[in-house]
Motif scaffolding. Structure first.
Motif, PDB file in Angstrom:
ATOM      1  N   ILE A 144       0.838  -1.207   0.000  1.00 35.78           N
ATOM      2  CA  ILE A 144       0.000   0.000   0.000  1.00 35.78           C
ATOM      3  C   ILE A 144       0.869   1.252   0.000  1.00 35.78           C
ATOM      4  CG2 ILE A 144      -1.634   1.354   1.363  1.00 35.78           C
ATOM      5  CD1 ILE A 144      -2.896  -1.298   2.262  1.00 35.78           C
ATOM      6  N   PHE A 145       1.888   1.274   0.856  1.00 37.29           N
ATOM      7  CA  PHE A 145       2.743   2.464   0.943  1.00 37.29           C
ATOM      8  C   PHE A 145       3.597   2.639  -0.310  1.00 37.29           C
ATOM      9  CE2 PHE A 145       2.014   2.028   5.604  1.00 37.29           C
ATOM     10  CZ  PHE A 145       1.492   3.305   5.809  1.00 37.29           C
ATOM     11  N   ILE A 146       4.079   1.536  -0.876  1.00 36.88           N
ATOM     12  CA  ILE A 146       4.834   1.631  -2.135  1.00 36.88           C
ATOM     13  C   ILE A 146       3.962   2.271  -3.210  1.00 36.88           C
ATOM     14  CG2 ILE A 146       5.825   0.287  -4.044  1.00 36.88           C
ATOM     15  CD1 ILE A 146       6.853  -1.698  -1.969  1.00 36.88           C
ATOM     16  N   SER A 147       2.719   1.824  -3.266  1.00 37.57           N
ATOM     17  CA  SER A 147       1.794   2.336  -4.279  1.00 37.57           C
ATOM     18  C   SER A 147       1.502   3.815  -4.051  1.00 37.57           C
ATOM     19  CB  SER A 147       0.497   1.531  -4.242  1.00 37.57           C
ATOM     20  OG  SER A 147      -0.352   1.929  -5.290  1.00 37.57           O
ATOM     21  N   LEU A 148       1.256   4.195  -2.802  1.00 35.76           N
ATOM     22  CA  LEU A 148       0.921   5.581  -2.504  1.00 35.76           C
ATOM     23  C   LEU A 148       2.050   6.525  -2.893  1.00 35.76           C
ATOM     24  CD1 LEU A 148      -0.876   5.260   0.955  1.00 35.76           C
ATOM     25  CD2 LEU A 148      -1.916   5.719  -1.263  1.00 35.76           C
ATOM     26  N   PHE A 149       3.301   6.059  -2.769  1.00 35.63           N
ATOM     27  CA  PHE A 149       4.435   6.929  -3.060  1.00 35.63           C
ATOM     28  C   PHE A 149       4.975   6.776  -4.483  1.00 35.63           C
ATOM     29  CE2 PHE A 149       4.625   6.828   1.591  1.00 35.63           C
ATOM     30  CZ  PHE A 149       4.729   8.178   1.861  1.00 35.63           C
ATOM     31  N   SER A 150       4.402   5.864  -5.261  1.00 34.78           N
ATOM     32  CA  SER A 150       4.891   5.680  -6.628  1.00 34.78           C
ATOM     33  C   SER A 150       3.753   5.734  -7.640  1.00 34.78           C
ATOM     34  CB  SER A 150       5.661   4.354  -6.751  1.00 34.78           C
ATOM     35  OG  SER A 150       4.840   3.263  -6.345  1.00 34.78           O
ATOM     36  N   LEU A 151       2.848   4.763  -7.575  1.00 35.08           N
ATOM     37  CA  LEU A 151       1.751   4.715  -8.530  1.00 35.08           C
ATOM     38  C   LEU A 151       0.809   5.897  -8.379  1.00 35.08           C
ATOM     39  CD1 LEU A 151       0.798   0.922  -8.532  1.00 35.08           C
ATOM     40  CD2 LEU A 151       2.278   2.157 -10.103  1.00 35.08           C
ATOM     41  N   ALA A 152       0.790   6.509  -7.195  1.00 36.42           N
ATOM     42  CA  ALA A 152      -0.106   7.646  -6.976  1.00 36.42           C
ATOM     43  C   ALA A 152       0.170   8.753  -7.981  1.00 36.42           C
ATOM     44  CB  ALA A 152       0.064   8.171  -5.553  1.00 36.42           C
TER      45      ALA A 152
END
Length: 304
Positions: A82-90
């Motif tokens: 979740i955190f990887i996504s929030l800081f990249s895919l976001a």
């Protein structure tokens, strides 16, 4: 809790990334992704493991025993994703929202529409009670998506409640937590608190989120254990009703600015009444890809 090898935990992290990407989009809940990827009930059960008995186990048998009771490896892998996504895919999702909104919403519309079928298949007994529960869930979700954003509020008890309700929405398939904060009028206050590093307000909202997460997870766990058929029907209705929010073609009625976020008040229109290029062919392709992805995730989740 099931035992997993390293590769399986990598897949859990990827599912967490999908949840994070969904939560970036207003109107799409990470809970929907958790459900269709086959980890929803395990997530709710793991959250429920955070209780007094966990600390007793820690005190009596040590950290490793408490970590196993918590299902810590699963939660760590999931929240890492979740955190990887929030800081990249976001960043990518935000760019698509600004530059290719019709195609992005079409993709999510197909994905969520397939989710209705996927969750509905889990309902074992389509009795009158289940049908009524589905209709109630759909009506509530649809009504929520039609509400206008509220004015800003900075009352501490209200912010505590906002944190609790937002996190409930995040784990409930259908409506996103960010969307709930906008409706409650707490989004700007929380955004400003983060930017200004207002520890007091952040702590109040965080405490509300923890309270909401732990208490709502207990309710969901109880519902699944005692009224699974009705619970699945309500969740199916919630997902169905949320489709109103993510219809790709809209007419803008009003634009409001809340903090750094531009809130658009709009209404759904036919693609043929859409002002501008409706991108109908590409939108249909994007929707089909989103729709198909659900069943690919289903097949992946079913493999041990």
């Amino acid at each position: 809790m099931e035992n997993r090898n390293l590769l399986q935990y990598v897949f859990v992290t990827l599912k967490g990334m999908a949840m994070g990407a969904a939560d970036v989009v207003p109107g799409v809940s990470g809970g929907t992704i958790a459900f269709i990827s086959g980890i929803y009930e395990e997530l709710i059960t793991s959250i429920n493991n955070v209780n007094l008995s966990l600390f007793k186990t820690w005190k009596k048998d040590g950290f490793k025993a408490a970590w196993n009771q918590l299902n810590g490896n699963f939660l760590l892998a999931l929240f890492l994703g979740i955190f990887i996504s929030l800081f990249s895919l976001a960043t990518l999702v935000s760019w698509l929202l600004d530059n290719e909104p019709v195609l992005l919403w079409s993709f999510f519309f197909g994905l969520v529409a397939a989710s209705v079928i996927f969750v509905g298949k889990e309902i074992e007994n389509w009795n009158p009670g289940a049908i009524v529960a589905l209709l109630i869930g759909a009506a509530i979700a649809f009504y929520i998506t039609t509400l206008p954003p509220s004015g800003n509020s900075d009352s501490l008890p209200y912010l505590f409640l906002s944190g609790a309700l937002a996190v409930c929405a995040m784990i409930l398939p259908g409506i996103s937590g960010a969307f709930i904060l906008v409706l409650l009028g707490s989004y700007k206050t929380i955004l400003d608190a983060v930017h200004e590093r207002n520890i007091t307000l952040i702590a109040i909202v965080g405490a509300g989120a923890i309270f909401g997460l732990l208490s709502f997870a207990k309710l969901l766990k109880w519902m699944f254990n005692n009224h699974k058929n009705i619970t699945l029907a309500v969740l199916t209705g919630f997902i169905l009703g949320s489709l109103n929010k993510i219809w790709p073609w809209k007419r803008i009625l009003e634009t409001r600015t809340i903090g750094e976020k531009e809130i658009i008040i709009d209404e759904n229109v036919s693609p043929f009444a859409f002002a501008g290029d409706n991108q109908l062919i590409y939108a249909l392709i994007a929707a089909i890809i989103g729709f198909s992805l659900i069943f690919i995730l289903e097949r992946t989740a079913s493999k041990k």
